[in-house]
Scaffold this active site. Structure first.
Site, PDB file in Angstrom:
ATOM      1  N   ASN A  83     -10.254  -2.127  -0.347  1.00  0.00           N
ATOM      2  CA  ASN A  83     -11.516  -1.619   0.194  1.00  0.00           C
ATOM      3  C   ASN A  83     -11.704  -0.121  -0.009  1.00  0.00           C
ATOM      4  O   ASN A  83     -12.825   0.391   0.044  1.00  0.00           O
ATOM      5  CB  ASN A  83     -11.639  -1.952   1.682  1.00  0.00           C
ATOM      6  CG  ASN A  83     -10.445  -1.492   2.496  1.00  0.00           C
ATOM      7  OD1 ASN A  83      -9.327  -1.947   2.253  1.00  0.00           O
ATOM      8  ND2 ASN A  83     -10.673  -0.609   3.441  1.00  0.00           N
ATOM      9  N   HIS A  84     -10.619   0.629  -0.264  1.00  0.00           N
ATOM     10  CA  HIS A  84     -10.735   2.063  -0.534  1.00  0.00           C
ATOM     11  C   HIS A  84     -10.825   2.364  -2.027  1.00  0.00           C
ATOM     12  O   HIS A  84     -10.664   3.520  -2.441  1.00  0.00           O
ATOM     13  CB  HIS A  84      -9.538   2.811   0.067  1.00  0.00           C
ATOM     14  CG  HIS A  84      -9.563   2.873   1.562  1.00  0.00           C
ATOM     15  ND1 HIS A  84     -10.527   3.549   2.276  1.00  0.00           N
ATOM     16  CD2 HIS A  84      -8.733   2.316   2.490  1.00  0.00           C
ATOM     17  CE1 HIS A  84     -10.286   3.431   3.574  1.00  0.00           C
ATOM     18  NE2 HIS A  84      -9.211   2.669   3.729  1.00  0.00           N
TER      19      HIS A  84
ATOM     20  N   HIS B  10      -2.896  -4.444   2.794  1.00  0.00           N
ATOM     21  CA  HIS B  10      -3.959  -3.872   3.620  1.00  0.00           C
ATOM     22  C   HIS B  10      -3.565  -3.558   5.053  1.00  0.00           C
ATOM     23  O   HIS B  10      -3.959  -2.515   5.573  1.00  0.00           O
ATOM     24  CB  HIS B  10      -5.217  -4.758   3.647  1.00  0.00           C
ATOM     25  CG  HIS B  10      -6.306  -4.207   4.538  1.00  0.00           C
ATOM     26  ND1 HIS B  10      -6.971  -3.038   4.262  1.00  0.00           N
ATOM     27  CD2 HIS B  10      -6.830  -4.654   5.707  1.00  0.00           C
ATOM     28  CE1 HIS B  10      -7.873  -2.803   5.204  1.00  0.00           C
ATOM     29  NE2 HIS B  10      -7.792  -3.760   6.101  1.00  0.00           N
TER      30      HIS B  10
ATOM     31  N   GLU C 227      -4.568   1.709  -3.602  1.00  0.00           N
ATOM     32  CA  GLU C 227      -5.851   2.142  -3.034  1.00  0.00           C
ATOM     33  C   GLU C 227      -5.730   3.286  -2.036  1.00  0.00           C
ATOM     34  O   GLU C 227      -6.736   3.873  -1.651  1.00  0.00           O
ATOM     35  CB  GLU C 227      -6.564   0.952  -2.374  1.00  0.00           C
ATOM     36  CG  GLU C 227      -5.913   0.454  -1.108  1.00  0.00           C
ATOM     37  CD  GLU C 227      -6.936   0.047  -0.048  1.00  0.00           C
ATOM     38  OE1 GLU C 227      -8.113  -0.100  -0.364  1.00  0.00           O
ATOM     39  OE2 GLU C 227      -6.511  -0.095   1.105  1.00  0.00           O
ATOM     40  N   ASN C 228      -4.499   3.626  -1.622  1.00  0.00           N
ATOM     41  CA  ASN C 228      -4.292   4.729  -0.679  1.00  0.00           C
ATOM     42  C   ASN C 228      -3.468   5.863  -1.281  1.00  0.00           C
ATOM     43  O   ASN C 228      -2.932   6.703  -0.555  1.00  0.00           O
ATOM     44  CB  ASN C 228      -3.580   4.232   0.584  1.00  0.00           C
ATOM     45  CG  ASN C 228      -4.345   3.166   1.331  1.00  0.00           C
ATOM     46  OD1 ASN C 228      -3.856   2.058   1.499  1.00  0.00           O
ATOM     47  ND2 ASN C 228      -5.542   3.491   1.782  1.00  0.00           N
TER      48      ASN C 228
ATOM     49  N   ASP D  75       0.823  -1.213   0.000  1.00  0.00           N
ATOM     50  CA  ASP D  75       0.000   0.000   0.000  1.00  0.00           C
ATOM     51  C   ASP D  75       0.859   1.265   0.000  1.00  0.00           C
ATOM     52  O   ASP D  75       1.661   1.486   0.905  1.00  0.00           O
ATOM     53  CB  ASP D  75      -0.902   0.017   1.230  1.00  0.00           C
ATOM     54  CG  ASP D  75      -1.763  -1.226   1.344  1.00  0.00           C
ATOM     55  OD1 ASP D  75      -2.995  -1.113   1.259  1.00  0.00           O
ATOM     56  OD2 ASP D  75      -1.196  -2.330   1.526  1.00  0.00           O
TER      57      ASP D  75
ATOM     58  N   HIS E  79      -0.671  -2.805   6.290  1.00  0.00           N
ATOM     59  CA  HIS E  79       0.326  -1.727   6.307  1.00  0.00           C
ATOM     60  C   HIS E  79       1.552  -2.027   7.161  1.00  0.00           C
ATOM     61  O   HIS E  79       2.331  -1.126   7.458  1.00  0.00           O
ATOM     62  CB  HIS E  79      -0.301  -0.405   6.783  1.00  0.00           C
ATOM     63  CG  HIS E  79      -1.365   0.133   5.881  1.00  0.00           C
ATOM     64  ND1 HIS E  79      -1.884   1.422   6.017  1.00  0.00           N
ATOM     65  CD2 HIS E  79      -2.033  -0.414   4.836  1.00  0.00           C
ATOM     66  CE1 HIS E  79      -2.808   1.618   5.107  1.00  0.00           C
ATOM     67  NE2 HIS E  79      -2.915   0.509   4.376  1.00  0.00           N
TER      68      HIS E  79
END
Length: 264
Positions: A71-72, A180, A43-44, A12, A182
Site C-alpha cells: 500500500n505504500h 504488511h 514498500e517501507n 517488510d 510487521h
C-alpha cells in the site's frame, strides 16, 4: 534426482534500521543457508514509506533478487518513473490497470532455475483494490507452464484473508506468505499439497518501536488522537525472514524455517 532450491523471503524492511541490519548480515545468511534466491518486501525501505532507486539498489547489491510492494508503493513518487525499467520490481497485481509496473515477474537463479514472484494486496481494512483472488488466478494463467516455483506475497491486514489466499492457491504455489502487519507469526507450515504457508514473515527493523516507527509519535496519535508524523526508528534493526526449501522440478516445498537475527 531433482535439485532442491533454498529460497529466503524477507518481510517488510523498515527504513535505515532494516537496511543496515540486512547490509550487515544478509550476505552471511545467504552463504550459511546456501540460499539460491532472495525476495523481500520493499514498500517501507525509504524512511518507512515507499522506496527510491538508491535504497532499492542497496538491497540488490547485497543479494536481494526481487522487491515486492504494497500500500505504500507510490509514497515516493519517483518510483512511478522507474518501476517499468527493471523487472526486479513487482507491485500488487490487483492494483488498478492504470498503475505502472507489473504484478508478477520471473527471474532465474544462478543455476538457471526460473522462479516466479506474484505480489497481491488485500481488500479487508486496506482499500478499494480489485479482487486479489481473481488477480492471483489471472497471474497463474499468464505465467508460463515451464515455471514450477511460484512465490506469492499477500500484502494484507486480515489474517483470515491471508489464510484464505493460502488455501485458494493450495497446490498451485510453492510458498504463499503474508506481509504488511510487521509482526512475525509462528504458523509456518507445509501443506500436504506441497504449498508452504506463513501468515506474516514479520518486519526487518527495530523492534524497540511500534511496528518500526518511533514510539513517541505513534503513541501521541493513539492517546491524543491528533495528527502526528510517523518516523521510522533508524538504529537497532533485527532481521526476521523465512527459509523455504523447494523441489526445483515439481515446485513443491519440502521444508520451512523461520530465521531471526537479533539486533546487535
Amino acid at each position: 534426482m531433482s535439485e532442491t532450491l533454498n529460497v529466503l523471503v524477507i518481510g517488510d524492511i523498515i527504513g535505515k534500521a532494516g537496511r543496515t541490519a540486512l547490509a550487515n548480515h544478509l550476505p552471511a545468511l545467504i552463504d550459511r543457508h546456501q540460499v539460491d534466491f532472495t525476495v523481500a518486501n520493499g514498500e517501507n525501505l525509504a524512511h518507512g514509506f515507499g522506496l527510491t532507486k538508491k535504497v532499492a539498489d542497496e538491497m540488490f547489491k547485497i543479494g536481494v533478487d526481487v522487491l515486492t510492494n504494497g500500500n505504500h508503493c507510490w509514497d515516493q513518487r519517483e518510483f512511478m518513473s522507474f518501476i517499468d525499467q527493471d523487472d526486479r520490481y513487482v507491485r500488487p497485481m490487483n492494483f488498478t490497470t492504470y498503475a505502472p509496473g507489473r504484478g508478477w515477474t520471473i527471474k532465474q537463479t544462478a543455476s538457471g532455475h526460473k522462479i516466479a514472484v506474484i505480489n497481491l494486496i488485500g481488500q479487508v481494512f486496506m482499500g478499494p483494490w480489485d479482487c486479489p483472488f481473481a488477480a492471483a488466478d489471472r497471474a497463474l494463467k499468464e505465467i508460463p507452464e515451464d515455471v514450477a516455483i511460484v512465490l506469492v506475497d499477500m500484502h494484507a491486514e486480515a489474517t483470515s484473508e491471508k489464510m484464505g489466499m493460502g488455501w485458494h492457491l493450495d497446490g498451485r504455489a510453492s510458498f504463499v506468505y503474508g506481509t504488511h502487519t510487521h509482526v512475525p507469526t509462528c504458523d509456518e507450515t507445509v501443506h500436504a499439497s506441497g504449498t508452504a504457508y506463513q501468515t506474516d514473515v514479520g518486519m526487518t527493523a527495530s523492534y524497540q518501536s511500534i511496528i518500526g516507527m518511533k514510539v513517541e509519535g505513534a503513541l501521541y496519535r493513539m492517546v491524543q488522537r491528533l495528527p502526528q508524523r510517523f518516523e521510522a526508528v533508524e538504529k537497532g534493526g533485527s532481521i526476521f525472514a523465512t527459509l523455504v526449501s523447494i523441489d526445483a522440478l515439481s515446485g513443491k516445498a519440502t521444508s520451512i524455517e523461520r530465521i531471526h537475527v537479533p539486533a546487535s
